[in-house]
Structures are given as C-alpha cells and as structure tokens.
Design an enzyme around this catalytic site. Structure first.
Site, mmCIF file in Angstrom:
data_model
loop_
_atom_site.group_PDB
_atom_site.id
_atom_site.type_symbol
_atom_site.label_atom_id
_atom_site.label_comp_id
_atom_site.label_asym_id
_atom_site.label_seq_id
_atom_site.Cartn_x
_atom_site.Cartn_y
_atom_site.Cartn_z
ATOM 1 N N ASP A 193 -10.494 21.685 -36.208
ATOM 2 C CA ASP A 193 -11.329 20.545 -36.610
ATOM 3 C C ASP A 193 -12.461 21.049 -37.504
ATOM 4 O O ASP A 193 -12.645 22.249 -37.685
ATOM 5 C CB ASP A 193 -11.875 19.812 -35.380
ATOM 6 C CG ASP A 193 -12.819 20.669 -34.555
ATOM 7 O OD1 ASP A 193 -12.521 21.873 -34.370
ATOM 8 O OD2 ASP A 193 -13.866 20.169 -34.091
ATOM 9 N N HIS A 518 -2.339 23.795 -35.239
ATOM 10 C CA HIS A 518 -3.213 22.617 -35.323
ATOM 11 C C HIS A 518 -4.456 23.068 -36.086
ATOM 12 O O HIS A 518 -5.444 23.522 -35.509
ATOM 13 C CB HIS A 518 -3.566 22.130 -33.912
ATOM 14 C CG HIS A 518 -4.462 20.929 -33.915
ATOM 15 N ND1 HIS A 518 -3.990 19.647 -33.982
ATOM 16 C CD2 HIS A 518 -5.820 20.819 -33.885
ATOM 17 C CE1 HIS A 518 -5.007 18.792 -33.978
ATOM 18 N NE2 HIS A 518 -6.124 19.490 -33.921
ATOM 19 N N ASP A 563 5.011 25.644 -31.182
ATOM 20 C CA ASP A 563 4.523 25.824 -32.557
ATOM 21 C C ASP A 563 4.641 24.501 -33.306
ATOM 22 O O ASP A 563 5.504 24.317 -34.158
ATOM 23 C CB ASP A 563 5.316 26.938 -33.260
ATOM 24 C CG ASP A 563 4.812 27.158 -34.679
ATOM 25 O OD1 ASP A 563 3.682 26.729 -34.986
ATOM 26 O OD2 ASP A 563 5.561 27.749 -35.482
ATOM 27 N N GLU A 572 -3.763 25.517 -31.478
ATOM 28 C CA GLU A 572 -4.889 25.390 -32.397
ATOM 29 C C GLU A 572 -5.393 26.803 -32.702
ATOM 30 O O GLU A 572 -4.948 27.779 -32.092
ATOM 31 C CB GLU A 572 -6.009 24.530 -31.764
ATOM 32 C CG GLU A 572 -7.137 24.227 -32.733
ATOM 33 C CD GLU A 572 -8.051 23.071 -32.304
ATOM 34 O OE1 GLU A 572 -7.813 22.458 -31.252
ATOM 35 O OE2 GLU A 572 -9.018 22.799 -33.045
HETATM 36 O O1 9MR Z 1 -11.709 26.262 -26.318
HETATM 37 C C1 9MR Z 1 -12.013 25.045 -25.640
HETATM 38 C C2 9MR Z 1 -11.297 25.036 -24.312
HETATM 39 O O2 9MR Z 1 -11.828 26.041 -23.479
HETATM 40 C C3 9MR Z 1 -11.420 23.665 -23.659
HETATM 41 O O3 9MR Z 1 -10.608 23.652 -22.501
HETATM 42 C C4 9MR Z 1 -10.989 22.580 -24.631
HETATM 43 C C5 9MR Z 1 -11.114 21.184 -24.060
HETATM 44 O O4 9MR Z 1 -12.428 20.876 -23.842
HETATM 45 O O5 9MR Z 1 -11.747 22.650 -25.821
HETATM 46 C C6 9MR Z 1 -11.598 23.856 -26.513
HETATM 47 O O6 9MR Z 1 -12.437 23.855 -27.631
HETATM 48 C C7 9MR Z 1 -12.095 22.990 -28.697
HETATM 49 C C8 9MR Z 1 -13.390 22.261 -29.046
HETATM 50 O O7 9MR Z 1 -13.762 21.422 -28.002
HETATM 51 C C9 9MR Z 1 -13.266 21.488 -30.352
HETATM 52 N N1 9MR Z 1 -12.769 22.327 -31.407
HETATM 53 C C10 9MR Z 1 -11.500 22.934 -31.100
HETATM 54 C C11 9MR Z 1 -11.642 23.805 -29.898
HETATM 55 C C12 9MR Z 1 -10.359 24.593 -29.617
HETATM 56 O O8 9MR Z 1 -9.326 23.798 -29.164
#
Ligand code: 9MR
Length: 602
Positions: A193, A518, A563, A572
């Site tokens: 994102d 992602h 994937d 991601e």
């Molecule tokens: O890395 C984060 C993971 O530990 C959490 O479980 C998850 C859900 O809250 O979010 C991950 O972080 C994401 C962030 O909130 C937004 N940008 C992408 C991050 C990686 O997926």
C-alpha cells in the site's frame, strides 16, 4: 520422473564414492530440471560453508552434484536418514555436499526424485541480494520519480507529493487545527500500500542503522545504484535518510508529539503512485510512534555525528527530536493508537493499516536504551525496567524490547558504569534467544531454526526467519561460535527456497520466486516481472481467513502460501520485512570467511 527399483539403486550406489567422489563416478540417469521435491537455496552456497538440499522423499539412496547438463559428476553422496516434518508429517532427507567446495554452477540429481534448479558455489553468493534488497527500498520511495537510470524497466513518475497533508481531527492542536495542512514529503511506502506509518518505520530504520553500526566498514562498500551513490555517505545511510527525513516531518514542533501515520482514509486501488489522488492525512499522535521515533532518532544522531561535515547539524537535530519525543511520551503515556475509538470520535474514518499496540513497555525500553547510549545520561537508563522478565522476544513491529539489548551489547565499550553492571545480563538475554533458536535444528525436516514451531508461520513469516537470523548473528558476534553463524545462514537458505513451499521469497532472486506480490506498482506497471529485491511476507497459517483470497489449497501451517496479488496475508511485501533481509544478507557477506572449518573466532 524416473523410477528405480531397489537393485538398480544399490548398483548405482556402489558406483558412487559416497561423500568424497570427484569426477570419478558415472552420472546417474538425468531427470528434468527443477524438481519440486528438491528444496535448496536457489542462489547457492559459499565454497567454505555448509551446503545442503532437502529432498522430499521416503526412499533413501544416492545423490550427485553434476554440471547442469548432467554429464560431469563432481560429487557423490548418500541421502541422510528420513526425518519427519513435525508440522506436516511429511518425510524429508538431507543431501549434504558441504565437502564439495569448487566454485561453479551445478545441479543435484537424485534418482527417482529428479534434478534440482541450477545453483552456484562461489564467494559473495549473497552480495547481489544484499544490494538488491537495499535497492528494494529505493523502489518504495514516495514523492519522487524513479528515473530509468536507477530503476531500469521499473522507472515511474512521482506519486504522493505529500506537500499538503491534512491534519485529521484526531490530530488537531492549537497551532495545527483540523483541516490545515503540513508538508510531509518523502519516506518509503510501507508495503504493497502507499501509506506511511511511523511505528513500522521505527523498527525498519532501526534495523538498517543497526546493520551499519554492526558492520560499518563492510557497509561502506555496499552500493545499490541510487541517486545518492557516489556521495560521501554509504548507500545504506543515504537510503535510510530518505525515510529518516520524512520521519522528522511527522513530529509536531510545538509539543514533540509524533503522528502515528500519514495515510489515505482508505487504501488506494491497484494503481501506480501517480494515479492515486485521494486526500492524505496525519492522524492522532501516539505513544508508540513517539517512542519508536525517539529510539531511531537517538540512534541516527550517534551515527550521523561522524558525518557532520557532509550533513551539518543533522546529528544534533536528530538528538533534539528524540529528546522531545521522549518528553512528549512521558506526558502522554496512555496515548495508544486505537483506530476504532478514533473512528467513533472523528471523521473521516480511517481504515488503513493500524499498527496498533496495547502495550508500550517494550517501546519504552528501546527508546530509553538508545537515548542512554547516545546521551550517556543514566537518567534514561534508570527511567525504565530494562528486564521486566527473563524473556528475550524476537523483534517485530509490536515488540522491540530486544532491539535495546542488541544496541547495549553492540555499544558495550561505551556504557557508563551503570550500564556496565548489567552487561552480563544483557548478553545472557541475547544468548538465551539464540540458544533456543539453535537448539534441535538438526532434528528438523528442513534443518533450519525457522519453522521449529508452527507459530512461526504468521503474517510476515519471512521476516520471522530473517529476524531469527539477526539474533543468531548477534550471538555469533558475542561468542565467536560458528554454529550460530551457520544457523543464521540456514535461515537465509530457508528464505531462498529451502522451505515447505519451495519458493525463494525474494522477488527476482532465485528460480521460483513471487511473480504476483500484493504490491501496487508491481500489479499496475504492466511489466510481467515484479519490482525486484522485495521480500514476500511468505507462508502464513491463517492467511486464507485473513485475506479471503481464493486459491489456497492447504491448511498445513508451513504450506499456506499463495503467489497471488489478492493474498495480502501471505504475499505482500513490507519495509519491516525487507530490512532484516538486507541485514542478514549483508551480515553473511561480511562474515562469510568465518564459515571455514577450524576458524571459530570472529
Ligand atoms: O505486518 C502487519 C501484521 O503483523 C499484521 O498482522 C497485519 C494486520 O494488521 O498488518 C500487517 O501490516 C500491514 C499494515 O497494516 C499495512 N501495510 C501493509 C502491512 C503488511 O501487510
């Protein structure tokens, strides 16, 4: 696939000089390349280091290392006894060819199983990965165009200028009322994102700066072809500065508080950065953001002190910013970030990543340690309980306590007498973590610390592997015991293909790599191959429930990986995952000569 009966296997076995053969043996019948049952580091191996592949087979028997055409046999060996994967129950055997040390490109051939991907044995095997994963951060830069000269085919126009960022009502103050704007350009996009989050920036920049502090001389040689390459700073510091300077803009100069994140209300669509136009906000100041910010700024201050000529005043500015953030945190210890509560109280609702954390005790410890190390002021050291229990949690974005222990141990010669008193305890904490990781590795199906417990397979598990690797490197630095270094290397092997899904989790590095991460630019740029040097979050036992992407085929914890770009819970990429990859690849490169037998001191 070729099948063999028992007698022909025995015949073949007798032709091979087990474990020592060099060129004398006849080639075993060749099989198609890239057998999915042979799992190995898809880049390759250091000549003097351990070299193993994991073969998913019930049958024992011989294996060979051959030229890629299968014609010349360079090494022959026998598969190990069978080991049962404690998570899946599947059987695995090891093909150990550590004794083979000749540089070159080879394949492994296992009768009845197949032939591996081609791999290379050479010095500096992870050098390109070290600079390529650092380059991954360049590709994440916000508010700037990436010219072809640096970005190759992934060049793109600037997006998210962030020069007019709105103050969200949750962040309003007397000098900055809701709806007024601030400039907060630069920094890295967090992940797939386009938002920018202070908490996650904290551990990310902290990890990169710690790499520099651990291996300064080596890091000075690490280049990544970024616009700043060739200036008087190492590329690692230049790239870190891109985010550090943005972080400084996230502090309210009026009170020292730090906004939790800079974000759209909702995630952008799968578009290129320059096509994303929604309003951007800074939201509520939080205690975790302030403390992570304070820790990183304090660390940056002592590093950039050596670059006062190139960056006049930066070191002092970082220190002042750190102290002010700490003081704000002291006055606002309960300002945890609770997005749901914020959305109930203010509009517009914000539904992007939360990085919420209900416990800031570890952030206090990390900030206190870094401020203490930089200022030498015992008041920071004694402001917190550095040892609330005898645990040494693996670092992750919500749990940064152990980063304090790493820094205190690293700077052991500069501790005040108060810190010196605790040094044995600090070291013991680190060694305890590393010992847990190193324990029983030889009994594991994949022979790695990663995956000893199914609980390793969380969202971003690839970074669990990388952070375990860092812990083991720390232990190696403290003890000089080579087994820690070897265990760290085996987690790199995990990340590059020696795992239960057979992927190298780094885009562009290996034979079977994520093609559909992602990651908005990789999805939207119209280029088949994704942006390189980015670490996929990887296997995540709960991914299907979390992202609801269609296509998961199993619930076995160490095999849930897809994937596909809808799989944000397993595929991601994120800056806090890439940073430990940069660390581990670089550290292994810096220490590769220490892998030699008989050389056990650092
Ligand atoms: O890395 C984060 C993971 O530990 C959490 O479980 C998850 C859900 O809250 O979010 C991950 O972080 C994401 C962030 O909130 C937004 N940008 C992408 C991050 C990686 O997926």
């Amino acid at each position: 696939m070729v099948h063999y009966n028992r007698i022909s296997l025995l015949l073949l076995l007798s032709l091979c000089l087990t474990g020592t053969g060099r060129g004398q043996s006849a080639p075993l019948p060749a099989a198609a390349a890239g057998s999915s049952s042979i799992r190995l580091n898809q880049l390759g191996f250091y000549p003097n280091g351990p070299k193993i592949a994991i073969i998913l087979t019930d049958a024992g028997g011989p294996f060979q290392v051959t030229t890629p055409d299968g014609k010349k046999v360079l090494f022959s060996g026998t598969l190990s006894e069978a080991r049962k994967n404690s998570i899946s129950g599947k059987t695995a055997r090891t093909a150990d060819f550590s004794a083979f040390r000749t540089a070159g490109t080879y394949v492994i051939n296992v009768p009845g199983v197949g032939q591996s991907y081609a791999f290379t044995i050479k010095q500096n095997i992870h050098r390109d990965l070290a600079s390529g994963s650092l380059k991954g951060f360049y590709y994440q830069r916000a508010s700037t165009s990436l010219p072809e000269k640096f970005a190759g085919q992934w060049h793109r126009p600037a997006g998210h200028p962030d020069n007019q960022v709105l103050i969200h009502p949750s962040a309003a103050s007397a000098s900055r009322p809701a709806g007024t704007t601030i400039a907060s350009s630069g920094g890295w996009y967090d992940a797939g994102d386009y938002n920018k989050y202070i908490v996650n920036s904290g551990i990310t920049v902290g990890t990169l700066l710690s790499l520099y502090e651990d291996f300064p001389d080596f890091c000075k040689q690490l280049t990544a072809n970024i616009p700043e390459s060739g200036n008087r700073l190492p590329d690692l510091l230049d790239e870190s500065l891109w985010n550090l300077r943005w972080m400084l803009t996230m502090q309210d100069p009026a009170d020292g508080g730090v906004y939790h994140k800079l974000t759209n209300p909702k995630f952008d669509g799968m578009v290129m950065p320059d096509k994303a136009k929604p309003d951007r906000y800074v939201v509520q100041k939080s205690v975790t953001a302030a403390l992570d910010f304070a820790a990183v700024m304090a660390q940056a201050s002592r590093i950039f002190n050596a670059y006062n000529r190139e960056l006049p005043g930066l070191s002092d500015s970082c220190k002042t910013a750190a102290v002010k953030a700490w003081q704000w945190a002291k006055q606002n210890p309960n300002a945890l970030y609770d997005q749901d509560a914020m959305n109930k109280a203010f509009d517009p609702d914000v539904v992007t990543g939360t990085y919420g954390d209900r416990d800031a005790s570890d952030e206090w410890i990390w900030a206190a340690a870094e401020l203490y190390l930089t200022t030498k002021d015992d008041a920071y050291y004694t402001a917190v309980n550095l040892f609330p229990d005898d645990k040494t949690p693996l670092p992750s974005w919500p749990q940064v306590r152990t980063l304090a222990y790493y820094s205190l141990a690293r700077m052991q010669r500069q501790l005040t007498p108060r810190g010196q008193q605790d040094l044995p305890k600090i070291k013991a904490h680190i060694m305890q973590l590393a010992d847990q990781l190193r324990q029983d590795v030889s009994r594991q199906a994949f022979q790695t610390p990663m995956g000893k417990s199914a609980s390793d397979y969380i969202w971003g598990s690839s970074a669990v592997a990388a952070n375990q690797g860092i812990a083991l490197i720390q232990a190696y630095r403290l003890s000089g015991e080579k087994s820690y270094l070897e265990a760290a290397l085996s987690n790199m092997d995990y990340m590059l293909g020696r795992n239960a899904v057979g992927y190298s989790f780094v885009t562009g590095f290996g034979h079977k790599t994520p093609m559909h991460p992602h990651h908005r630019p990789s999805v939207a740029d119209g280029i088949d191959v994704p942006v390189p040097g980015l670490l996929s979050g990887g296997t995540n036992a709960n991914a299907a429930r979390q992202d609801k992407c269609a296509g998961y085929t199993t619930t076995i914890a160490d095999e849930v990986y897809l994937d596909a770009d809808c799989s944000y819970a397993s595929n991601e990429i994120a800056i806090n995952w890439n940073a430990p990859l940069v660390y581990l690849a670089t550290a292994l490169e810096a220490l590769q000569d220490k892998l030699s037998t008989g050389n056990t001191r650092k």
